[in-house]
Write a protein that holds these residues in place. Structure first.
Motif, PDB file in Angstrom:
ATOM      1  N   HIS A   1       0.862  -1.176   0.000  1.00 22.96           N
ATOM      2  CA  HIS A   1       0.000   0.000   0.000  1.00 22.96           C
ATOM      3  C   HIS A   1       0.904   1.233   0.000  1.00 22.96           C
TER       4      HIS A   1
ATOM      5  N   MET B   1      -9.815   3.109   0.232  1.00 29.19           N
ATOM      6  CA  MET B   1      -8.917   2.924   1.382  1.00 29.19           C
ATOM      7  C   MET B   1      -8.519   4.302   1.925  1.00 29.19           C
TER       8      MET B   1
ATOM      9  N   GLU C   1      -1.299   3.199  -3.865  1.00 31.45           N
ATOM     10  CA  GLU C   1      -0.722   2.060  -4.591  1.00 31.45           C
ATOM     11  C   GLU C   1      -1.864   1.095  -4.880  1.00 31.45           C
ATOM     12  N   MET C   2      -2.089   0.794  -6.156  1.00 30.33           N
ATOM     13  CA  MET C   2      -3.175  -0.111  -6.544  1.00 30.33           C
ATOM     14  C   MET C   2      -3.048  -1.417  -5.759  1.00 30.33           C
ATOM     15  N   CYS C   3      -4.058  -1.698  -4.897  1.00 29.58           N
ATOM     16  CA  CYS C   3      -3.908  -2.837  -3.986  1.00 29.58           C
ATOM     17  C   CYS C   3      -5.120  -3.743  -4.005  1.00 29.58           C
TER      18      CYS C   3
ATOM     19  N   HIS D   1      -9.278  -0.556  -3.380  1.00 25.25           N
ATOM     20  CA  HIS D   1      -8.150   0.389  -3.263  1.00 25.25           C
ATOM     21  C   HIS D   1      -8.637   1.841  -3.188  1.00 25.25           C
TER      22      HIS D   1
ATOM     23  N   CYS E   1      -4.783   5.624   0.000  1.00 30.52           N
ATOM     24  CA  CYS E   1      -3.788   4.666  -0.459  1.00 30.52           C
ATOM     25  C   CYS E   1      -3.416   5.024  -1.888  1.00 30.52           C
TER      26      CYS E   1
END
Ligand code: CUA
Length: 334
Positions: free
Chosen positions: A164, A210, A201-203, A207, A199
């Motif tokens: 993340h 988040m 960062e593609m998670c 996502h 967040c």
């Protein structure tokens, strides 16, 4: 020579206009941290350089297109030229210098954002699909990040699953949060208010959602909040039973993966789980009595429910009494 002078004057006029245009866009959010000041300074240098380079390329291009266009009836070739060592050396050395200066400015600015204050306060951050949890040194956890103004904070961040990235645009700094490694995020808030950590960062599927509140308050308000939270957590834990279990569940971020409304998330739902018959991935079934639930909290991989992945749930350092509290809380979720 006349053309060079005209183009030079035009560049000198167009550059500040473009710079003003970029600045007027107000692309940056408010400056809410000490660290945002050097970042914005660097951004302004960049914007000025962009304005100059854009003019340096576009002004001569457009000028040439108009002034040196082919006249009616002119079918002659353009003037031929071949090689110019002095020009080539010049346009190699100047960009080399510019890039070197930028490397220095970039490294210097990065250093400015990482200056450590000796009295920095530590807060633990856990990222997981798809939530944030903040652990305070006073022994409680929260889903809101409260920070006192004008106090440097160092966040020690770790992920329970995938990568993340912790990002509060108003603070400018952004830092990846990794599984199995602690990363650091240093920030000194300078502006009271509510912000959002998101967040970056593609998670996975959620996502984009988040997000959690970041609240910068005065030292006094912050201290009051900390005392309240610590007292509530201590009282609940001392009391034991389902309410203590509920507090432990929220402190440990269990609900990021286990719903209490019947919907399946990364882990099985807890609604109606207590006492139910559960199908396991090895084809057997088990009754979800207190012993099974306690085992599943202590040793998540001991029995895997059909349709779920092993090894995702971390082991939490809970006492027997705390595990019993959580199990008794789960029994209330009919
Ligand atoms: Cu976590 Cu994107």
């Amino acid at each position: 020579m006349r053309h060079f002078v005209i183009v030079g004057v035009l560049i000198a006029v167009v550059t500040p206009l473009i710079y003003l245009g970029i600045s007027a866009e107000n692309v940056m959010p408010v400056q809410a941290s000490v660290q945002s000041l050097p970042v914005d300074w660097m951004w302004n240098v960049d914007a000025a350089a962009m304005a100059f380079l854009f003019s340096l390329i576009m002004v001569p291009l457009l000028y040439s297109l108009i002034v040196f266009r082919r006249r009616k009836g002119d079918t002659s070739d353009g003037e031929h030229s071949e090689g110019n060592t002095r020009l080539e050396v010049t346009w190699t050395i100047i960009p080399l210098l510019v890039v070197s200066i930028y490397a220095y400015l970039g490294a210097y600015t990065l250093g400015e954002t990482r200056i450590a204050a000796p009295d920095a306060m530590e807060i633990g951050v856990t990222a997981l699909q798809w939530d944030w949890r903040f652990e305070y040194p006073e022994g409680f956890a929260s889903n809101e990040l409260h920070l006192p103004v004008n106090q440097q904070v160092v966040l020690r961040m770790q992920s329970l699953d995938v990568i993340h990235s912790f990002w509060v645009p108003e603070f400018r700094i952004k830092q990846d949060v990794l599984p199995g490694r602690v990363t650091e995020y240093r920030i000194t808030p300078i502006r009271l208010g509510q912000y959002k950590v998101r967040c970056a960062e593609m998670c996975g599927a959620s996502h984009a959602y988040m997000e959690r509140l970041v609240i910068v308050s005065s030292r006094a308000d912050y201290d009051t909040w900390v005392q309240e939270q610590a007292a509530v957590a201590a009282a609940l834990l001392a009391q034991g039973g389902p309410e203590s279990g509920r507090a432990l569940v929220s402190q440990n971020g269990c609900l990021a993966c286990h719903s209490v409304d019947g919907s399946p998330l990364t882990g099985p739902t807890w609604r109606g789980l207590s006492g139910a018959t559960v199908e396991l991935s090895d084809g057997t079934t088990v009754v979800a009595d207190d012993a099974y639930l306690a085992e599943s909290i202590r040793e998540p991989v001991a029995k895997i429910v059909l349709g779920y992945q092993p090894g995702i749930m971390p082991q939490y350092g809970l006492t027997d009494a705390q595990v019993n509290d959580i199990v008794s809380y789960m029994a209330t979720l009919k």
